[in-house]
Design a protein around this motif. Structure first.
Motif, PDB file in Angstrom:
ATOM      1  N   ASN A  86     -42.493 -18.966  -9.778  1.00 46.70           N
ATOM      2  CA  ASN A  86     -42.421 -18.338 -11.150  1.00 46.70           C
ATOM      3  C   ASN A  86     -43.535 -18.850 -12.069  1.00 46.70           C
ATOM      4  N   ASP A  87     -43.876 -18.130 -13.098  1.00 47.00           N
ATOM      5  CA  ASP A  87     -44.878 -18.685 -13.835  1.00 47.00           C
ATOM      6  C   ASP A  87     -44.624 -19.909 -14.709  1.00 47.00           C
ATOM      7  N   PHE A  88     -45.542 -20.896 -14.605  1.00 54.59           N
ATOM      8  CA  PHE A  88     -45.360 -22.143 -15.248  1.00 54.59           C
ATOM      9  C   PHE A  88     -45.616 -22.006 -16.787  1.00 54.59           C
ATOM     10  N   LYS A  89     -44.391 -22.250 -17.597  1.00 58.39           N
ATOM     11  CA  LYS A  89     -44.413 -22.445 -18.939  1.00 58.39           C
ATOM     12  C   LYS A  89     -43.543 -23.926 -19.579  1.00 58.39           C
ATOM     13  N   LEU A  90     -44.534 -24.295 -20.640  1.00 56.82           N
ATOM     14  CA  LEU A  90     -43.953 -25.445 -21.155  1.00 56.82           C
ATOM     15  C   LEU A  90     -42.528 -25.337 -22.013  1.00 56.82           C
ATOM     16  N   THR A  91     -42.213 -24.160 -22.185  1.00 52.79           N
ATOM     17  CA  THR A  91     -40.999 -23.775 -22.888  1.00 52.79           C
ATOM     18  C   THR A  91     -40.158 -23.245 -21.939  1.00 52.79           C
ATOM     19  N   GLY A  92     -38.678 -23.158 -22.186  1.00 56.15           N
ATOM     20  CA  GLY A  92     -37.728 -22.847 -21.473  1.00 56.15           C
ATOM     21  C   GLY A  92     -37.701 -21.178 -21.431  1.00 56.15           C
ATOM     22  N   GLN A  93     -37.231 -20.467 -20.148  1.00 57.73           N
ATOM     23  CA  GLN A  93     -37.340 -19.321 -19.770  1.00 57.73           C
ATOM     24  C   GLN A  93     -35.896 -18.764 -20.040  1.00 57.73           C
ATOM     25  N   VAL A  94     -35.589 -17.408 -20.204  1.00 58.09           N
ATOM     26  CA  VAL A  94     -34.194 -16.761 -20.184  1.00 58.09           C
ATOM     27  C   VAL A  94     -34.242 -15.684 -19.291  1.00 58.09           C
ATOM     28  N   MET A  95     -33.306 -15.790 -18.312  1.00 59.35           N
ATOM     29  CA  MET A  95     -33.019 -14.716 -17.440  1.00 59.35           C
ATOM     30  C   MET A  95     -31.576 -13.871 -17.611  1.00 59.35           C
ATOM     31  N   CYS A  96     -31.679 -12.658 -18.180  1.00 64.99           N
ATOM     32  CA  CYS A  96     -30.477 -12.138 -18.403  1.00 64.99           C
ATOM     33  C   CYS A  96     -30.154 -10.642 -17.679  1.00 64.99           C
ATOM     34  N   GLU A  97     -29.124 -10.528 -17.525  1.00 68.88           N
ATOM     35  CA  GLU A  97     -28.573  -9.530 -16.511  1.00 68.88           C
ATOM     36  C   GLU A  97     -27.378  -8.629 -17.157  1.00 68.88           C
ATOM     37  N   VAL A  98     -27.298  -7.502 -17.426  1.00 73.45           N
ATOM     38  CA  VAL A  98     -26.294  -6.877 -17.645  1.00 73.45           C
ATOM     39  C   VAL A  98     -25.811  -5.672 -16.617  1.00 73.45           C
ATOM     40  N   LYS A  99     -24.571  -5.859 -16.475  1.00 73.39           N
ATOM     41  CA  LYS A  99     -23.979  -5.101 -15.353  1.00 73.39           C
ATOM     42  C   LYS A  99     -22.810  -4.404 -15.954  1.00 73.39           C
ATOM     43  N   MET A 100     -22.580  -3.073 -15.522  1.00 71.02           N
ATOM     44  CA  MET A 100     -21.420  -2.274 -15.618  1.00 71.02           C
ATOM     45  C   MET A 100     -20.674  -2.022 -14.690  1.00 71.02           C
ATOM     46  N   ALA A 101     -19.440  -2.408 -14.669  1.00 70.49           N
ATOM     47  CA  ALA A 101     -18.411  -2.466 -13.486  1.00 70.49           C
ATOM     48  C   ALA A 101     -18.322  -0.815 -13.295  1.00 70.49           C
ATOM     49  N   PRO A 102     -18.184  -0.537 -11.976  1.00 72.59           N
ATOM     50  CA  PRO A 102     -18.055   0.654 -11.321  1.00 72.59           C
ATOM     51  C   PRO A 102     -16.875   1.310 -11.908  1.00 72.59           C
ATOM     52  N   PHE A 103     -15.824   0.901 -12.495  1.00 72.20           N
ATOM     53  CA  PHE A 103     -14.820   1.379 -13.082  1.00 72.20           C
ATOM     54  C   PHE A 103     -14.829   1.400 -14.765  1.00 72.20           C
ATOM     55  N   SER A 104     -16.203   0.960 -15.098  1.00 73.64           N
ATOM     56  CA  SER A 104     -16.107   0.854 -16.744  1.00 73.64           C
ATOM     57  C   SER A 104     -16.180   2.363 -17.593  1.00 73.64           C
ATOM     58  N   CYS A 105     -16.620   3.242 -16.670  1.00 71.02           N
ATOM     59  CA  CYS A 105     -16.929   4.643 -17.269  1.00 71.02           C
ATOM     60  C   CYS A 105     -15.874   5.670 -16.448  1.00 71.02           C
ATOM     61  N   VAL A 106     -15.875   6.967 -17.251  1.00 66.87           N
ATOM     62  CA  VAL A 106     -14.971   8.042 -16.376  1.00 66.87           C
ATOM     63  C   VAL A 106     -15.670   8.342 -15.094  1.00 66.87           C
TER      64      VAL A 106
END
Length: 282
Positions: A86-106
């Protein structure tokens, strides 16, 4: 011989769709006969809100939020060392993942993330990078996972609030609570915290140059820098004056949610201290 199929139930194919989706339904009006919204709320009334922390034992920080029928769960892991390559950075990095459950919608969602989920993940990542004090986590990565259990409108705003609460529960240094809310324009009136039906009803309207419509979602830190906005997403056709008025209404709503978020975290800390004291006495 063991198989992965449950012989006690009649299962349909993975891509099956409920027959109720194809039934013709009478389109209800946006407002009832009394001028109130379909669920009985006025224009400035939010849905019932419930939130809790510490629901995922394996995560460093976690939260659960209900905004009406919209339900979101969030887990925070880390900080941990950045993987090689991964790219080197002196500051922290954030990894975010949003998932919708298969039954979350009609209509059943595919387990694979679609365009909407990838876009929500990108928006959440940008919002979280502005609220976390990344300088305190050099060469480290913080993972944030969000699952939309049920989507009944305002999913992005619910994810923002749930992630902000989970970060505080994980003892991650942040500038302030991250709070999200949504405002919808319809018929020249602003409505706070719209439901999925109201969002779909507004999107089905055909607007002209004389009419306005759309919605605004913001994520903000109410007590940092006099209310710094970390994410602002506006869709539709709205004038600049109405957009400023809607932003003021959204900020006021964030202040109300901030009070409940703070109270939830304080109650959790008080309970944890009481349990620790009881164990010490025994």
């Amino acid at each position: 011989m063991a198989t992965g199929r449950d012989s006690r139930r009649i299962q349909g194919p993975e891509k099956s769709i409920s027959y109720t989706v194809f039934q013709q339904k009478e389109k209800k009006p946006f407002l009832g006969a009394d001028g109130m919204r379909i669920d009985g709320r006025s224009a400035i009334d939010p849905r019932k809100l419930f939130m809790n922390v510490g629901i995922i034992s394996q995560a460093k920080g976690s939260s659960y939020l209900e905004m009406g029928n919209t339900k979101v769960c969030c887990g925070v892991y880390g900080p941990k060392d950045i993987q090689r390559g991964n790219d080197f950075k002196l500051t922290g990095q954030v990894m975010c993942e949003v998932k919708m459950a298969p039954f979350s919608c009609v209509v059943r969602k595919s387990p694979q993330p679609d365009k909407k989920q990838r876009e929500m993940s990108r928006q959440m990542k940008e919002a979280l990078e502005s609220v976390i004090v990344l300088e305190k986590f050099p060469k480290s990565q913080i993972d944030v996972y969000l699952t939309v259990i049920e989507d009944d409108g305002g999913a992005l705003a619910a994810c923002i609030t749930a992630a902000g609460l989970a970060l505080c529960h994980a003892n991650i240094d942040v500038y302030d609570f991250l709070i999200g809310t949504t405002v919808l324009w319809y018929g020249g009136v602003m409505y706070v915290d719209p439901s999925l039906y109201e969002e779909e009803y507004e999107c089905s309207e055909n607007y002209t140059l004389e009419t306005e419509g759309g919605h605004l979602t913001i994520g903000m830190m109410p007590n940092y820098a006099n209310g710094q906005v970390s994410l602002m997403l506006q869709e539709g056709q709205v004038s600049a004056d109405n957009l400023c008025e809607g932003l003021d209404l959204a900020v006021e709503m964030c202040q109300r949610i901030y009070t409940l978020s703070k109270k939830t975290l304080e109650d959790y800390i008080d309970q944890a201290l009481s349990d620790e004291a009881a164990i010490t006495v025994e």
